[in-house]
Design a protein around this motif. Structure first.
Motif, PDB file in Angstrom:
ATOM      1  N   GLY A  88       0.792  -1.221   0.000  1.00 20.22           N
ATOM      2  CA  GLY A  88       0.000   0.000   0.000  1.00 20.22           C
ATOM      3  C   GLY A  88       0.820   1.265   0.000  1.00 20.22           C
ATOM      4  N   ASP A  89       2.136   1.141   0.169  1.00 14.50           N
ATOM      5  CA  ASP A  89       3.017   2.299   0.161  1.00 14.50           C
ATOM      6  C   ASP A  89       3.544   2.495  -1.267  1.00 14.50           C
ATOM      7  N   PRO A  90       3.702   3.735  -1.724  1.00 20.96           N
ATOM      8  CA  PRO A  90       4.141   3.948  -3.102  1.00 20.96           C
ATOM      9  C   PRO A  90       5.655   3.901  -3.247  1.00 20.96           C
ATOM     10  N   TYR A  91       6.112   3.749  -4.479  1.00 23.05           N
ATOM     11  CA  TYR A  91       7.498   4.014  -4.830  1.00 23.05           C
ATOM     12  C   TYR A  91       7.683   5.529  -4.830  1.00 23.05           C
ATOM     13  N   VAL A  92       8.860   5.986  -4.397  1.00 15.59           N
ATOM     14  CA  VAL A  92       9.107   7.423  -4.283  1.00 15.59           C
ATOM     15  C   VAL A  92      10.408   7.779  -4.979  1.00 15.59           C
ATOM     16  N   ILE A  93      10.369   8.866  -5.760  1.00 14.35           N
ATOM     17  CA  ILE A  93      11.577   9.442  -6.367  1.00 14.35           C
ATOM     18  C   ILE A  93      11.574  10.922  -5.989  1.00 14.35           C
ATOM     19  N   ALA A  94      12.403  11.295  -5.029  1.00 14.96           N
ATOM     20  CA  ALA A  94      12.399  12.655  -4.485  1.00 14.96           C
ATOM     21  C   ALA A  94      13.563  13.449  -5.055  1.00 14.96           C
ATOM     22  N   LEU A  95      13.313  14.727  -5.378  1.00 17.72           N
ATOM     23  CA  LEU A  95      14.321  15.610  -5.950  1.00 17.72           C
ATOM     24  C   LEU A  95      14.391  16.900  -5.155  1.00 17.72           C
ATOM     25  N   ARG A  96      15.604  17.407  -4.957  1.00 18.78           N
ATOM     26  CA  ARG A  96      15.800  18.725  -4.352  1.00 18.78           C
ATOM     27  C   ARG A  96      17.176  19.243  -4.751  1.00 18.78           C
ATOM     28  N   SER A  97      17.304  20.571  -4.706  1.00 21.83           N
ATOM     29  CA  SER A  97      18.574  21.201  -5.068  1.00 21.83           C
ATOM     30  C   SER A  97      19.577  21.090  -3.933  1.00 21.83           C
ATOM     31  N   VAL A  98      20.837  20.922  -4.296  1.00 21.61           N
ATOM     32  CA  VAL A  98      21.948  20.958  -3.349  1.00 21.61           C
ATOM     33  C   VAL A  98      23.077  21.757  -3.990  1.00 21.61           C
ATOM     34  N   THR A  99      24.063  22.108  -3.193  1.00 23.70           N
ATOM     35  CA  THR A  99      25.246  22.775  -3.721  1.00 23.70           C
ATOM     36  C   THR A  99      26.451  21.861  -3.563  1.00 23.70           C
ATOM     37  N   LEU A 100      27.335  21.915  -4.551  1.00 21.63           N
ATOM     38  CA  LEU A 100      28.562  21.124  -4.550  1.00 21.63           C
ATOM     39  C   LEU A 100      29.743  22.043  -4.836  1.00 21.63           C
ATOM     40  N   PRO A 101      30.800  21.968  -4.037  1.00 20.03           N
ATOM     41  CA  PRO A 101      31.984  22.799  -4.313  1.00 20.03           C
ATOM     42  C   PRO A 101      32.579  22.529  -5.690  1.00 20.03           C
ATOM     43  N   THR A 102      32.436  21.306  -6.165  1.00 22.62           N
ATOM     44  CA  THR A 102      33.005  20.945  -7.468  1.00 22.62           C
ATOM     45  C   THR A 102      32.171  21.448  -8.640  1.00 22.62           C
ATOM     46  N   HIS A 103      30.946  21.932  -8.383  1.00 21.92           N
ATOM     47  CA  HIS A 103      30.069  22.404  -9.448  1.00 21.92           C
ATOM     48  C   HIS A 103      29.432  23.743  -9.053  1.00 21.92           C
ATOM     49  N   PRO A 104      30.236  24.810  -8.966  1.00 20.62           N
ATOM     50  CA  PRO A 104      29.674  26.128  -8.639  1.00 20.62           C
ATOM     51  C   PRO A 104      28.914  26.700  -9.843  1.00 20.62           C
ATOM     52  N   PRO A 105      28.128  27.747  -9.626  1.00 16.94           N
ATOM     53  CA  PRO A 105      27.466  28.405 -10.768  1.00 16.94           C
ATOM     54  C   PRO A 105      28.508  28.884 -11.777  1.00 16.94           C
ATOM     55  N   THR A 106      28.189  28.749 -13.058  1.00 18.19           N
ATOM     56  CA  THR A 106      29.130  29.103 -14.113  1.00 18.19           C
ATOM     57  C   THR A 106      28.535  30.182 -15.013  1.00 18.19           C
ATOM     58  N   GLU A 107      29.422  30.894 -15.670  1.00 15.51           N
ATOM     59  CA  GLU A 107      29.000  31.957 -16.585  1.00 15.51           C
ATOM     60  C   GLU A 107      28.249  31.330 -17.759  1.00 15.51           C
ATOM     61  N   GLY A 108      27.164  31.983 -18.138  1.00 14.17           N
ATOM     62  CA  GLY A 108      26.344  31.476 -19.226  1.00 14.17           C
ATOM     63  C   GLY A 108      25.150  30.673 -18.759  1.00 14.17           C
ATOM     64  N   TYR A 109      25.076  30.377 -17.431  1.00  7.77           N
ATOM     65  CA  TYR A 109      23.956  29.620 -16.880  1.00  7.77           C
ATOM     66  C   TYR A 109      23.375  30.362 -15.683  1.00  7.77           C
ATOM     67  N   ASN A 110      22.069  30.359 -15.578  1.00  9.50           N
ATOM     68  CA  ASN A 110      21.394  30.809 -14.361  1.00  9.50           C
ATOM     69  C   ASN A 110      21.174  29.591 -13.473  1.00  9.50           C
ATOM     70  N   ARG A 111      21.756  29.618 -12.285  1.00 13.54           N
ATOM     71  CA  ARG A 111      21.614  28.478 -11.372  1.00 13.54           C
ATOM     72  C   ARG A 111      20.218  28.524 -10.749  1.00 13.54           C
ATOM     73  N   GLY A 112      19.415  27.516 -11.039  1.00 14.27           N
ATOM     74  CA  GLY A 112      18.068  27.432 -10.487  1.00 14.27           C
ATOM     75  C   GLY A 112      18.028  26.579  -9.239  1.00 14.27           C
ATOM     76  N   GLU A 113      16.916  26.642  -8.530  1.00 18.07           N
ATOM     77  CA  GLU A 113      16.756  25.887  -7.282  1.00 18.07           C
ATOM     78  C   GLU A 113      15.343  25.349  -7.182  1.00 18.07           C
ATOM     79  N   VAL A 114      15.212  24.164  -6.657  1.00 20.98           N
ATOM     80  CA  VAL A 114      13.920  23.565  -6.368  1.00 20.98           C
ATOM     81  C   VAL A 114      14.018  22.897  -4.999  1.00 20.98           C
ATOM     82  N   LEU A 115      13.023  23.124  -4.163  1.00 18.32           N
ATOM     83  CA  LEU A 115      13.074  22.604  -2.799  1.00 18.32           C
ATOM     84  C   LEU A 115      12.518  21.195  -2.695  1.00 18.32           C
ATOM     85  N   CYS A 116      11.390  20.961  -3.349  1.00 19.51           N
ATOM     86  CA  CYS A 116      10.737  19.650  -3.216  1.00 19.51           C
ATOM     87  C   CYS A 116      10.022  19.320  -4.511  1.00 19.51           C
TER      88      CYS A 116
END
Length: 577
Positions: free
Chosen positions: A473-501
Motif C-alpha cells: 500500500g506504500d508507493p514508490y518514491v523518487i524525491a528531488l531537491r537542489s543541493v550545492t557542490l563545491p566541485t560544481h559552482p554556478p558558471t558563466e552562461g547559466y542561471n543556477r536554479g533551485e527547487v526545494l521539493c
C-alpha cells in the motif's frame, strides 16, 4: 514523602478515519503529570531526569534508542503531557514516537516542548527476541509516520559509518581547531565524574530489569555535574544524541556512571556519559552510552561563551575529535531541517557528513507533500489531472494519471534522470555527477532559457533519492531537491536554479497498472517561469505526460540487464549503507 499526582490514560485518542468513522489507535498512550516541588531543581524547574523517566515509561506502555531529545524546562505547578504511540513495527523491533507538551493551569495555555523517537525490542523471559506482527496504519497521518520510520531507521544504522568516513576525511582533519593553543584551556580531567548507584526493586520492572528511564536519569545527573565543572555554573541541557542501550541491568546491580566533557565549542559543550553494571566480583558490563549537549545562559537567557577544553592524550584526543564530528553532523542536520521554502538559497551544501540526513529530508518532504489532503483540481484532460495547493505563500503542483505499466518498472525508468531527456522537453541535458549509493544520486540538469530572446539557460544540481515501498500500500518514491557542490559552482552562461521539493510517487493499482503522481513546490517568484522550470509543469503538462506515457510503454519490457549509467570511475564514490 510527597507522592506525585499522576494520571495515566490508556484510552487512545479519538480521531476520524478516512471513511468518516471514529478511529482509535490501539497503541496510543497518554500520561499527564503535575510538576511538584519534589521533581524540581534549585531553580524550581523540572529535573530533566524526571522528564526522561516519564517519557520512557509512557513509551514502554505504548510498545532503545532516543534520538535528538530537545529539552525545554517546566516549572512547578505546570502540567506535563506526554503522548506516545508506535509508528512502525519491524521484524523484532518497533519505533515509538513521543511528543511532550506543557500546560499552564492558571493561564490555560498549551505549547509544544519536544519530540523524541525510541526504538524498543521485545524479548521473551526465556530468552530470544519476539517476532512482531506488522502494524497496519489506518489514517493518512499514520501512513506518513509509518513510511518515515523506515527512513529514520536507515539513518540510525549508518550513523557509525558516517562518523568513520568523516573522521577519515583529510579536509575535515585539516579544519579542526588546535586543541593545545589556548593557555587558559580547562583540562578535561577536571570535568570527569564517576558515581555508583545500587539498583533496588523500585528501580525495576516486573521482569526485574532496571527501568531505562531511571538509567537515563542517573546518566543525566552525572553529565550535568561534569558540565558544571567546566564553567562553574548551572548548565542547561539542550539535546541528547542517541541513548544506546547495549545490554540489560537487573535488581542488585551496581551501576557505575561516568561522564566527562569531550569538547567545548563557542556556546555549547558535549558531555560523553556511559553506564556500566556489575554484581559481586564480576567484570564491568557496558550497558549504556549517550552524548549530551549543554549550554550556559545568562540572566537574559542568552548563551554564554565557554572556556576551551584541553583533552588528555590518546583516548581524550579521540573523544575530542569525535565530538567535533558529531557537532558538525548536528549543525548540518539542524540547518537541513530548518531550511524554509521562502529562504534563499534553498540549496543545502551536500557532503559525506550530512548526506544521509539530507536524503531523509528529501524523501520525507515529498511524502508529507503527497499526504496533504486539500489539493484542488485545476484542470483535467483524458484522465491526466493537474492539482494545485497554496499554503504559506508557496504554490505546489501535482500531475496525476494512470499508466498501463507495472509500478516497479515505471519506478526504475523514472528514477534514472538521465533518461528524462527522452520525454521531457524541459530537460535539455542531464549528467550523473555522483552515485552516492544504490538509492541516492547527484545530477546536473540543464533546462531551456526562461525567455524567447536568447536568455541564459538554467542549470540545477539535484539530489535524487529513490525509495521502494516500505510496505504493502506504500508507493514508490523518487524525491528531488537542489543541493550545492563545491566541485560544481554556478558558471558563466547559466542561471543556477533551485527547487526545494519535487518528484514522483508511483502507486501500484494492479499488477499491470500504476498511478503516477508528479509533485513540485515553487515560490510565487518563479511561478511566471514554471513552464520552463525543472518541474515540467506548464500549460502543456498534458502533452508532457502523454510523451512520458509513450516512453514508459516503449520501454515496458527490460531488454537489457545493464545497470544505470555511471560516471567515470575517477568521479565515482560509494558510501556504505
Amino acid at each position: 514523602m510527597s507522592f506525585p499526582r499522576e494520571s495515566i490514560s490508556g484510552t487512545p485518542k479519538m480521531s476520524r478515519h478516512q471513511n468518516g468513522e471514529e478511529y482509535r489507535n490501539p497503541t496510543e498512550v497518554k500520561k499527564s503529570q503535575i510538576v511538584m516541588p519534589c521533581h524540581a531543581n534549585h531553580r524550581q524547574e523540572l529535573s530533566v531526569g524526571e522528564l526522561l523517566k516519564w517519557m520512557d515509561s509512557t513509551a514502554c506502555l505504548s510498545g532503545c534508542v532516543c534520538v535528538c531529545v530537545c529539552v525545554c524546562f517546566f516549572r512547578v505547578g505546570q502540567v506535563v503531557n506526554i503522548k506516545a504511540k508506535v509508528n512502525r513495527a519491524f521484524n523484532t523491533s518497533m519505533e515509538v514516537g513521543i511528543v511532550v507538551s506543557c500546560e499552564d493551569l492558571f493561564s490555560d495555555t498549551h505549547w509544544s516542548v519536544c519530540r523524541a523517537v525510541a526504538t524498543f525490542v521485545s524479548q521473551r523471559t526465556t530468552g530470544g527476541k519476539v517476532q512482531l506482527r506488522p502494524l497496519v496504519p489506518c489514517t493518512q497521518a499514520e501512513q506518513v509516520e509509518h513510511s518515515l520510520a523506515a527512513e529514520r531507521r536507515r539513518m540510525r544504522l549508518v550513523h557509525a559509518d558516517i562518523m568513520k568516513d568523516l573522521l577519515a576525511n583529510r579536509a575535515f582533519q585539516q579544519g579542526q581547531s588546535n586543541c593545545n593553543g589556548a593557555e587558559k584551556a580547562v583540562p578535561a580531567e577536571r570535568t570527569r565524574v564517576e558515581s555508583v548507584e545500587l539498583v533496588l526493586p523500585t528501580h525495576a520492572n516486573h521482569q526485574v530489569n532496571t527501568f531505562g528511564g531511571q538509567i537515563m536519569a542517573w546518566m543525566e545527573n552525572v553529565a550535568t555535574i561534569a558540565a558544571s565543572r567546566l564553567c562553574n555554573a548551572h548548565p542547561t541541557l539542550q539535546s541528547i544524541d542517541m541513548f544506546h542501550f547495549r545490554g540489560p541491568s537487573h535488581v542488585g546491580d551496581r551501576l557505575v556512571l561516568k561522564a566527562i566533557v569531550n569538547n567545548a565549542f563557542k556556546n555549547s559543550m558535549e558531555v560523553g556519559v556511559c553506564a556500566e553494571a556489575y554484581q559481586g566480583e564480576e567484570p564491568l558490563r557496558h550497558i549504556n552510552s549517550a552524548f549530551m549537549t549543554f549550554e550556559i545562559r545568562d540572566q537574559e537567557g542568552k548563551p554564554c561563551t565557554l572556556p576551551r577544553i584541553r583533552p588528555e592524550p590518546l583516548e581524550g584526543m579521540r573523544r575530542y575529535q569525535e565530538a567535533i564530528a558529531r557537532n558538525k553532523i548536528r549543525l548540518d542536520r539542524k540547518y537541513i531541517i530548518s531550511c524554509k521554502q521562502t529562504e534563499v538559497p534553498l540549496s543545502v551544501p551536500w557532503d559525506l557528513s550530512n548526506q544521509v540526513y539530507l536524503s531523509y529530508n528529501n524523501v520525507s518532504a515529498l511524502k508529507m507533500l503527497a499526504a496533504r489532503n486539500n489539493w484542488l483540481l485545476n484542470s483535467e484532460k483524458n484522465k491526466v489531472s493537474l492539482y494545485t495547493l497554496e499554503q504559506k505563500q508557496v504554490l505546489s503542483f501535482k500531475v496525476e494519471t494512470e499508466v498501463d505499466i507495472p509500478a516497479e518498472r515505471a519506478f526504475m525508468l523514472l528514477s534514472d534522470l538521465s533518461k528524462r531527456v527522452e520525454w521531457d522537453p524541459n530537460y535539455e541535458r542531464c549528467e550523473l555527477i555522483l552515485r552516492v549509493n544504490d538509492d541516492d544520486f547527484l545530477y546536473r540538469v540543464v533546462t531551456p532559457s526562461i525567455t524567447d530572446q536568447g536568455g541564459k539557460v538554467q542549470d540545477f544540481i539535484l539530489l535524487a533519492s529513490r525509495r521502494p515501498p516500505c510496505d504493502s500500500g506504500d508507493p514508490y518514491v523518487i524525491a528531488l531537491r537542489s543541493v550545492t557542490l563545491p566541485t560544481h559552482p554556478p558558471t558563466e552562461g547559466y542561471n543556477r536554479g533551485e527547487v526545494l521539493c519535487a518528484g514522483f510517487s508511483i502507486l501500484e493499482v494492479s499488477k499491470d497498472i500504476s498511478k503516477i503522481s508528479y509533485f513540485n513546490q515553487a515560490s510565487p517568484e518563479v511561478l511566471p517561469y514554471i513552464s520552463t522550470d525543472i518541474a515540467g509543469l506548464s500549460s502543456s503538462f498534458y502533452g508532457i505526460f502523454c510523451t512520458c506515457n509513450t516512453f514508459l510503454q516503449e520501454n515496458r519490457v527490460d531488454h537489457t540487464s545493464t545497470p544505470q549509467s555511471q560516471p567515470p570511475s575517477s568521479t565515482l564514490k560509494r558510501t556504505q549503507l
